[in-house]
Design a protein around this motif. Structure first.
Motif, PDB file in Angstrom:
ATOM      1  N   HIS A 109       0.830  -1.211   0.000  1.00  0.00           N
ATOM      2  CA  HIS A 109       0.000   0.000   0.000  1.00  0.00           C
ATOM      3  C   HIS A 109       0.863   1.259   0.000  1.00  0.00           C
ATOM      4  O   HIS A 109       0.557   2.247   0.683  1.00  0.00           O
ATOM      5  CB  HIS A 109      -0.939   0.014   1.212  1.00  0.00           C
ATOM      6  CG  HIS A 109      -1.881  -1.150   1.259  1.00  0.00           C
ATOM      7  ND1 HIS A 109      -2.656  -1.524   0.178  1.00  0.00           N
ATOM      8  CD2 HIS A 109      -2.167  -2.024   2.256  1.00  0.00           C
ATOM      9  CE1 HIS A 109      -3.379  -2.571   0.504  1.00  0.00           C
ATOM     10  NE2 HIS A 109      -3.093  -2.902   1.754  1.00  0.00           N
ATOM     11  N   GLY A 110       1.942   1.206  -0.767  1.00  0.00           N
ATOM     12  CA  GLY A 110       2.810   2.374  -0.897  1.00  0.00           C
ATOM     13  C   GLY A 110       3.790   2.571   0.235  1.00  0.00           C
ATOM     14  O   GLY A 110       4.622   3.490   0.186  1.00  0.00           O
ATOM     15  N   GLN A 111       3.745   1.728   1.262  1.00  0.00           N
ATOM     16  CA  GLN A 111       4.636   1.846   2.410  1.00  0.00           C
ATOM     17  C   GLN A 111       5.763   0.815   2.320  1.00  0.00           C
ATOM     18  O   GLN A 111       5.513  -0.365   2.066  1.00  0.00           O
ATOM     19  CB  GLN A 111       3.862   1.648   3.718  1.00  0.00           C
ATOM     20  CG  GLN A 111       2.760   2.667   3.955  1.00  0.00           C
ATOM     21  CD  GLN A 111       3.308   4.081   4.121  1.00  0.00           C
ATOM     22  OE1 GLN A 111       4.311   4.287   4.796  1.00  0.00           O
ATOM     23  NE2 GLN A 111       2.642   5.046   3.497  1.00  0.00           N
ATOM     24  N   ILE A 112       6.994   1.262   2.541  1.00  0.00           N
ATOM     25  CA  ILE A 112       8.145   0.357   2.514  1.00  0.00           C
ATOM     26  C   ILE A 112       8.188  -0.471   3.792  1.00  0.00           C
ATOM     27  O   ILE A 112       8.129   0.083   4.896  1.00  0.00           O
ATOM     28  CB  ILE A 112       9.454   1.147   2.344  1.00  0.00           C
ATOM     29  CG1 ILE A 112       9.434   1.920   1.020  1.00  0.00           C
ATOM     30  CG2 ILE A 112      10.664   0.208   2.395  1.00  0.00           C
ATOM     31  CD1 ILE A 112      10.599   2.870   0.847  1.00  0.00           C
ATOM     32  N   ILE A 113       8.252  -1.779   3.659  1.00  0.00           N
ATOM     33  CA  ILE A 113       8.294  -2.678   4.810  1.00  0.00           C
ATOM     34  C   ILE A 113       9.755  -2.918   5.181  1.00  0.00           C
ATOM     35  O   ILE A 113      10.437  -3.774   4.603  1.00  0.00           O
ATOM     36  CB  ILE A 113       7.586  -4.018   4.504  1.00  0.00           C
ATOM     37  CG1 ILE A 113       6.217  -3.765   3.869  1.00  0.00           C
ATOM     38  CG2 ILE A 113       7.460  -4.858   5.769  1.00  0.00           C
ATOM     39  CD1 ILE A 113       5.269  -2.969   4.728  1.00  0.00           C
ATOM     40  N   LYS A 114      10.230  -2.162   6.163  1.00  0.00           N
ATOM     41  CA  LYS A 114      11.653  -2.161   6.512  1.00  0.00           C
ATOM     42  C   LYS A 114      12.120  -3.533   7.006  1.00  0.00           C
ATOM     43  O   LYS A 114      13.192  -4.015   6.635  1.00  0.00           O
ATOM     44  CB  LYS A 114      11.912  -1.095   7.570  1.00  0.00           C
ATOM     45  CG  LYS A 114      13.384  -0.834   7.830  1.00  0.00           C
ATOM     46  CD  LYS A 114      13.556   0.328   8.794  1.00  0.00           C
ATOM     47  CE  LYS A 114      15.034   0.591   9.063  1.00  0.00           C
ATOM     48  NZ  LYS A 114      15.200   1.735  10.001  1.00  0.00           N
ATOM     49  N   LYS A 115      11.315  -4.192   7.833  1.00  0.00           N
ATOM     50  CA  LYS A 115      11.738  -5.483   8.396  1.00  0.00           C
ATOM     51  C   LYS A 115      11.865  -6.544   7.311  1.00  0.00           C
ATOM     52  O   LYS A 115      12.721  -7.434   7.396  1.00  0.00           O
ATOM     53  CB  LYS A 115      10.769  -5.941   9.482  1.00  0.00           C
ATOM     54  CG  LYS A 115       9.349  -6.233   9.005  1.00  0.00           C
ATOM     55  CD  LYS A 115       8.490  -6.729  10.170  1.00  0.00           C
ATOM     56  CE  LYS A 115       7.071  -7.062   9.701  1.00  0.00           C
ATOM     57  NZ  LYS A 115       6.231  -7.556  10.814  1.00  0.00           N
ATOM     58  N   ASN A 116      11.026  -6.461   6.271  1.00  0.00           N
ATOM     59  CA  ASN A 116      11.136  -7.417   5.176  1.00  0.00           C
ATOM     60  C   ASN A 116      12.345  -7.141   4.301  1.00  0.00           C
ATOM     61  O   ASN A 116      12.939  -8.069   3.726  1.00  0.00           O
ATOM     62  CB  ASN A 116       9.859  -7.411   4.333  1.00  0.00           C
ATOM     63  CG  ASN A 116       8.740  -8.182   4.993  1.00  0.00           C
ATOM     64  OD1 ASN A 116       8.933  -8.781   6.049  1.00  0.00           O
ATOM     65  ND2 ASN A 116       7.567  -8.186   4.390  1.00  0.00           N
ATOM     66  N   LEU A 117      12.728  -5.859   4.186  1.00  0.00           N
ATOM     67  CA  LEU A 117      13.960  -5.534   3.469  1.00  0.00           C
ATOM     68  C   LEU A 117      15.159  -6.156   4.181  1.00  0.00           C
ATOM     69  O   LEU A 117      16.051  -6.709   3.538  1.00  0.00           O
ATOM     70  CB  LEU A 117      14.138  -4.012   3.378  1.00  0.00           C
ATOM     71  CG  LEU A 117      13.362  -3.279   2.291  1.00  0.00           C
ATOM     72  CD1 LEU A 117      13.642  -1.779   2.384  1.00  0.00           C
ATOM     73  CD2 LEU A 117      13.702  -3.792   0.904  1.00  0.00           C
ATOM     74  N   ARG A 118      15.164  -6.062   5.517  1.00  0.00           N
ATOM     75  CA  ARG A 118      16.254  -6.677   6.277  1.00  0.00           C
ATOM     76  C   ARG A 118      16.231  -8.188   6.122  1.00  0.00           C
ATOM     77  O   ARG A 118      17.280  -8.839   6.033  1.00  0.00           O
ATOM     78  CB  ARG A 118      16.140  -6.310   7.763  1.00  0.00           C
ATOM     79  CG  ARG A 118      16.486  -4.866   8.067  1.00  0.00           C
ATOM     80  CD  ARG A 118      16.771  -4.682   9.552  1.00  0.00           C
ATOM     81  NE  ARG A 118      15.594  -4.983  10.347  1.00  0.00           N
ATOM     82  CZ  ARG A 118      14.723  -4.076  10.770  1.00  0.00           C
ATOM     83  NH1 ARG A 118      14.902  -2.792  10.447  1.00  0.00           N
ATOM     84  NH2 ARG A 118      13.686  -4.422  11.507  1.00  0.00           N
TER      85      ARG A 118
END
Length: 244
Positions: A109-118
């Motif tokens: 929904h347009g929001q970057i999922i920081k924990k999934n990037l890690r």
């Protein structure tokens, strides 16, 4: 000492040549067995198998102290194990998830999922680069971004940024299908002609109408809408090079 450089053991060179050919044939056969996915879309498991097989093949080629059969057996064992795991992964969802991995949502929904990037060992710059390569220079245009098991990013844009389709414009759809290659490099593809129920005489006449002889044609294709497209020999085309 300088003269020693030019002392060549030709029997050893011959041995390397034979090993190289044997390694190439073995790798080709194993790659054929594993299929195109191993070549085009590497998962983590495919990557490990590919690196290992390549290492065994190189060792088999240049390590003259070992038997050729040792390298062949190692490559075949890894190839067979990978093939068996591929078959099992097709039949078992759990094995598929374990060996091939699962998609990971990195933008929702347009929001970057920081924990999934890690989780996928991706930093923000990597994500921005992947988005730019997909044609999205503005992150606000993206609704979802998903990292696939092979490491590629799939992007779903927001509704207002989706490309316009024929359906949106209420235009008439043309039939779509594969193009038949009727001429390749000045040679008529007879099997393709038979498959579309055309004759050589028909093709030559069509080319003549457009001002071509068969030998002058680099590529001629015939699509499902019965459009004949001709690409003349590239040697006859003058290229104005503006790239350096």
């Amino acid at each position: 000492m300088f003269a020693d450089i030019f002392k060549i053991d030709w029997m050893e060179v011959l041995d390397v040549i034979i090993r190289s050919l044997l390694s190439l044939v073995t790798l080709f056969l194993v790659a054929k067995m594993l299929g195109k996915r191993q070549v085009s879309q590497l998962t983590l498991f495919d990557y490990v198998v590919g690196i290992s097989i390549g290492n065994f093949a190189a060792e088999m080629t240049i390590n003259l102290e070992s038997q050729e059969i040792n390298g062949v057996v190692a490559v075949l064992i890894f190839g067979i194990v990978a093939y068996i795991i591929d078959i099992l992964a097709i039949k078992s969802i759990k094995l598929r998830k374990y060996f091939m991995g699962t998609p990971t949502i990195v933008i929702q929904h347009g929001q970057i999922i920081k924990k999934n990037l890690r989780k996928v060992k991706f930093d923000l710059n990597d994500l921005l680069e992947e988005c730019r390569e997909k044609g999205y220079f503005d992150m606000s245009e993206i609704e979802y971004a998903i990292m696939e098991p092979n490491g590629k990013i799939s992007i779903l844009p927001k509704p207002e940024y989706k490309p316009v389709t024929i359906k949106d414009l209420n235009l008439k759809n043309e039939k779509q299908g594969l193009c038949a290659n009727l001429v390749i490099d000045g040679k008529i593809m007879k099997n393709c002609l038979r498959n579309i129920n055309k004759t050589e005489e028909w093709l030559r006449q069509q080319l003549k109408v457009k001002g071509y002889k068969v030998e002058d044609v680099f590529l001629a294709t015939f699509d499902i809408n019965e459009n004949l497209k001709i690409y003349k020999n590239s040697d006859e085309i003058k290229v104005n090079n503006i790239l350096e």
